[in-house]
Write an enzyme that holds these catalytic residues in place. Structure first.
Site, PDB file in Angstrom:
ATOM      1  N   TYR A  99       0.666  -1.241  -0.153  1.00 31.28           N
ATOM      2  CA  TYR A  99       0.137   0.146   0.187  1.00 31.28           C
ATOM      3  C   TYR A  99       0.628   1.412  -0.380  1.00 31.28           C
ATOM      4  O   TYR A  99       0.507   1.956  -1.108  1.00 31.28           O
ATOM      5  CB  TYR A  99      -0.749   0.250   1.356  1.00 31.28           C
ATOM      6  CG  TYR A  99      -1.942  -1.265   1.480  1.00 31.28           C
ATOM      7  CD1 TYR A  99      -2.899  -1.235   0.149  1.00 31.28           C
ATOM      8  CD2 TYR A  99      -1.840  -2.185   2.353  1.00 31.28           C
ATOM      9  CE1 TYR A  99      -3.988  -2.317   0.178  1.00 31.28           C
ATOM     10  CE2 TYR A  99      -2.981  -3.042   2.232  1.00 31.28           C
ATOM     11  CZ  TYR A  99      -3.769  -2.790   1.475  1.00 31.28           C
ATOM     12  OH  TYR A  99      -4.326  -4.762   1.402  1.00 31.28           O
ATOM     13  N   ASN A 122     -13.167  -1.525  -4.878  1.00 33.20           N
ATOM     14  CA  ASN A 122     -12.290  -2.544  -5.952  1.00 33.20           C
ATOM     15  C   ASN A 122     -13.586  -2.214  -6.254  1.00 33.20           C
ATOM     16  O   ASN A 122     -13.919  -4.005  -6.645  1.00 33.20           O
ATOM     17  CB  ASN A 122     -10.955  -2.915  -5.943  1.00 33.20           C
ATOM     18  CG  ASN A 122     -10.691  -3.241  -7.416  1.00 33.20           C
ATOM     19  OD1 ASN A 122     -11.527  -2.891  -8.054  1.00 33.20           O
ATOM     20  ND2 ASN A 122      -9.759  -4.387  -7.633  1.00 33.20           N
ATOM     21  N   CYS A 130      -5.824  -5.681  -7.602  1.00 33.03           N
ATOM     22  CA  CYS A 130      -5.747  -5.662  -5.316  1.00 33.03           C
ATOM     23  C   CYS A 130      -5.366  -6.918  -4.605  1.00 33.03           C
ATOM     24  O   CYS A 130      -4.837  -6.330  -3.582  1.00 33.03           O
ATOM     25  CB  CYS A 130      -6.784  -4.930  -4.778  1.00 33.03           C
ATOM     26  SG  CYS A 130      -8.245  -6.171  -4.680  1.00 33.03           S
ATOM     27  N   HIS A 131      -5.273  -8.110  -4.655  1.00 33.35           N
ATOM     28  CA  HIS A 131      -4.822  -8.951  -4.332  1.00 33.35           C
ATOM     29  C   HIS A 131      -3.020  -9.321  -4.351  1.00 33.35           C
ATOM     30  O   HIS A 131      -2.633  -9.478  -3.407  1.00 33.35           O
ATOM     31  CB  HIS A 131      -5.291  -9.899  -5.130  1.00 33.35           C
ATOM     32  CG  HIS A 131      -5.370 -11.027  -6.521  1.00 33.35           C
ATOM     33  ND1 HIS A 131      -5.981 -10.257  -7.210  1.00 33.35           N
ATOM     34  CD2 HIS A 131      -4.202 -11.634  -6.905  1.00 33.35           C
ATOM     35  CE1 HIS A 131      -5.435  -9.579  -8.226  1.00 33.35           C
ATOM     36  NE2 HIS A 131      -4.502 -11.757  -8.458  1.00 33.35           N
ATOM     37  N   GLU A 159      -0.725 -17.597  -9.249  1.00 35.52           N
ATOM     38  CA  GLU A 159       0.127 -16.178  -9.636  1.00 35.52           C
ATOM     39  C   GLU A 159       1.866 -16.727  -9.902  1.00 35.52           C
ATOM     40  O   GLU A 159       2.479 -16.140 -10.111  1.00 35.52           O
ATOM     41  CB  GLU A 159      -0.579 -14.615  -9.324  1.00 35.52           C
ATOM     42  CG  GLU A 159      -1.782 -15.026 -10.105  1.00 35.52           C
ATOM     43  CD  GLU A 159      -1.788 -13.294 -10.357  1.00 35.52           C
ATOM     44  OE1 GLU A 159      -1.382 -12.880  -9.373  1.00 35.52           O
ATOM     45  OE2 GLU A 159      -3.353 -12.741 -10.076  1.00 35.52           O
TER      46      GLU A 159
END
Length: 169
Positions: A99, A122, A130-131, A159
């Site tokens: 952040y 979001n 956002c993850h 990912e």
């Protein structure tokens, strides 16, 4: 509604792009009910939305894809949030920012909490990833989507941004 490696997701669109993505609720019926709450009828998606769905499914199956070509309609979203989302969309699969990193990139050091609040609102998670945004020190931070931080961690493992942690069970 469409199936993914993490469950049934939902997507809503308008003439100018994707307006909402919903991560799986505890059941497909709950996800469908959330979509129905928008008042939009279920419809066969146009080609651009079909492609967006296929790209999201691929990403959640582990195929690196930044989803940058998916057009989103953020009309009515506050300008600060839009700037946060623009930066978040540049985070590639398998990578993360904090952040605070986003706050610095905005030229607003000290606004990490406001960045987190924007990401918590979001409307198009996954498309605006956002993850991929963590708290200071690489801690999970929050995640407002169904399943909370466990969903966030699962997506990051898929990912390749986090190692899959073994459990005792």
């Amino acid at each position: 509604m469409f199936g993914t490696a993490i469950g049934s997701c939902g997507i809503a669109w308008g003439e100018r792009g994707i307006v909402g993505v919903w991560l799986p609720e505890s059941s497909e019926a709950k996800t469908r009910a959330r979509l129905a709450g928008l008042g939009a009828p279920e419809a066969e998606p146009p080609d651009s939305v079909r492609k967006a769905i296929a790209d999201i499914v691929d990403l959640l199956n582990g195929t690196p894809n930044d989803l940058a070509d998916i057009v989103v309609d953020l009309d009515g979203v506050p300008e600060f949030h839009q700037k946060v989302y623009e930066i978040a969309r540049k985070i590639p699969p398998g990578k993360t920012l904090t952040y605070g990193d986003i706050a610095h990139e905005l030229g607003m050091p000290g606004s990490a909490q406001a960045v987190g609040q924007a990401l918590g609102r979001n409307p198009v998670p996954i498309v605006v990833p956002c993850h991929r945004v963590l708290a200071a020190g690489g801690k999970d931070g929050g995640f407002s989507a169904p399943g909370g931080v466990s969903t966030k961690r699962r997506m990051l493992v898929i990912e390749g941004a986090l190692a899959d942690e073994p459990t005792l069970f």
